[in-house]
Design a protein around this motif. Structure first.
Motif, PDB file in Angstrom:
ATOM      1  N   ARG A   4      -5.113  -8.929   5.442  1.00 29.08           N
ATOM      2  CA  ARG A   4      -6.416  -8.279   5.326  1.00 29.08           C
ATOM      3  C   ARG A   4      -6.331  -6.824   5.783  1.00 29.08           C
ATOM      4  NH1 ARG A   4      -9.206 -11.687   8.183  1.00 29.08           N
ATOM      5  NH2 ARG A   4      -9.180 -10.514  10.112  1.00 29.08           N
ATOM      6  N   VAL A   5      -5.656  -6.580   6.908  1.00 27.88           N
ATOM      7  CA  VAL A   5      -5.581  -5.224   7.450  1.00 27.88           C
ATOM      8  C   VAL A   5      -4.730  -4.316   6.569  1.00 27.88           C
ATOM      9  CG1 VAL A   5      -4.790  -3.824   9.404  1.00 27.88           C
ATOM     10  CG2 VAL A   5      -6.029  -5.948   9.821  1.00 27.88           C
ATOM     11  N   ILE A  14     -10.315   3.357  10.681  1.00 25.15           N
ATOM     12  CA  ILE A  14     -10.244   3.104  12.115  1.00 25.15           C
ATOM     13  C   ILE A  14     -10.028   1.611  12.275  1.00 25.15           C
ATOM     14  CG2 ILE A  14     -11.495   3.138  14.300  1.00 25.15           C
ATOM     15  CD1 ILE A  14     -13.015   5.590  13.234  1.00 25.15           C
ATOM     16  N   LEU A  15      -8.917   1.247  12.886  1.00 22.43           N
ATOM     17  CA  LEU A  15      -8.585  -0.158  13.080  1.00 22.43           C
ATOM     18  C   LEU A  15      -8.936  -0.564  14.502  1.00 22.43           C
ATOM     19  CD1 LEU A  15      -5.078  -0.178  11.365  1.00 22.43           C
ATOM     20  CD2 LEU A  15      -7.317  -0.554  10.337  1.00 22.43           C
ATOM     21  N   ALA A  27       0.494 -10.099  15.316  1.00 22.07           N
ATOM     22  CA  ALA A  27       0.028  -9.447  14.087  1.00 22.07           C
ATOM     23  C   ALA A  27       0.039  -7.937  14.235  1.00 22.07           C
ATOM     24  CB  ALA A  27      -1.376  -9.934  13.727  1.00 22.07           C
ATOM     25  N   LEU A  28      -0.363  -7.438  15.381  1.00 25.66           N
ATOM     26  CA  LEU A  28      -0.434  -5.995  15.591  1.00 25.66           C
ATOM     27  C   LEU A  28       0.930  -5.344  15.464  1.00 25.66           C
ATOM     28  CD1 LEU A  28      -2.201  -3.580  16.195  1.00 25.66           C
ATOM     29  CD2 LEU A  28      -1.968  -4.077  18.627  1.00 25.66           C
ATOM     30  N   ARG A  29       1.954  -5.966  16.019  1.00 28.80           N
ATOM     31  CA  ARG A  29       3.313  -5.414  15.880  1.00 28.80           C
ATOM     32  C   ARG A  29       3.701  -5.292  14.404  1.00 28.80           C
ATOM     33  NH1 ARG A  29       4.006  -8.056  20.781  1.00 28.80           N
ATOM     34  NH2 ARG A  29       4.413 -10.112  19.905  1.00 28.80           N
ATOM     35  N   LYS A  30       3.429  -6.322  13.632  1.00 28.92           N
ATOM     36  CA  LYS A  30       3.771  -6.314  12.202  1.00 28.92           C
ATOM     37  C   LYS A  30       2.926  -5.301  11.432  1.00 28.92           C
ATOM     38  CE  LYS A  30       5.252 -11.131  12.101  1.00 28.92           C
ATOM     39  NZ  LYS A  30       4.944 -12.475  11.596  1.00 28.92           N
ATOM     40  N   LEU A  32       1.426  -2.516  12.577  1.00 31.42           N
ATOM     41  CA  LEU A  32       1.824  -1.142  12.893  1.00 31.42           C
ATOM     42  C   LEU A  32       3.143  -0.774  12.228  1.00 31.42           C
ATOM     43  CD1 LEU A  32       0.809  -0.928  16.655  1.00 31.42           C
ATOM     44  CD2 LEU A  32      -0.413  -0.025  14.658  1.00 31.42           C
ATOM     45  N   GLU A  33       4.081  -1.691  12.212  1.00 29.39           N
ATOM     46  CA  GLU A  33       5.368  -1.443  11.559  1.00 29.39           C
ATOM     47  C   GLU A  33       5.179  -1.202  10.062  1.00 29.39           C
ATOM     48  OE1 GLU A  33       9.485  -3.835  10.585  1.00 29.39           O
ATOM     49  OE2 GLU A  33       8.419  -4.309  12.436  1.00 29.39           O
ATOM     50  N   LYS A  34       4.386  -2.044   9.397  1.00 33.83           N
ATOM     51  CA  LYS A  34       4.147  -1.912   7.957  1.00 33.83           C
ATOM     52  C   LYS A  34       3.449  -0.596   7.634  1.00 33.83           C
ATOM     53  CE  LYS A  34       3.097  -3.206   3.627  1.00 33.83           C
ATOM     54  NZ  LYS A  34       3.740  -2.363   2.650  1.00 33.83           N
ATOM     55  N   LEU A  35       2.385  -0.282   8.373  1.00 38.46           N
ATOM     56  CA  LEU A  35       1.640   0.944   8.091  1.00 38.46           C
ATOM     57  C   LEU A  35       2.480   2.184   8.370  1.00 38.46           C
ATOM     58  CD1 LEU A  35      -1.900  -0.059   9.411  1.00 38.46           C
ATOM     59  CD2 LEU A  35      -1.083  -0.033   7.046  1.00 38.46           C
TER      60      LEU A  35
END
Length: 66
Positions: A4-5, A14-15, A27-30, A32-35
């Motif tokens: 979703r993010v 703004i997340l 989820a946040l680690r993944k 941030l890495e993807k973005l």
């Protein structure tokens, strides 16, 4: 959460993530890495806001007015 993010994030997004939610840290680690790999830059909200000569349109997006 991850899908979703990363599919809905666009320039200027703004997340917001809540503390204490079970899946957030992983989820946040993944996310941030993807973005980051997609070329996004992370800044504070203060850096994102136009402080002078700006207005907010009907959709809630802030735009600079010159």
């Amino acid at each position: 959460m991850y899908s979703r993010v990363v599919t809905k994030t666009e320039n200027g997004s703004i997340l917001l993530f809540h503390n204490g939610v079970e899946n957030t840290p992983e989820a946040l680690r993944k996310i941030l890495e993807k973005l980051k790999n997609d070329g996004y830059e992370f800044v504070t909200v203060s850096e994102l806001i136009y402080w002078d000569n700006a207005e907010i349109d009907y959709s809630g997006k802030q735009k600079s007015i010159s």
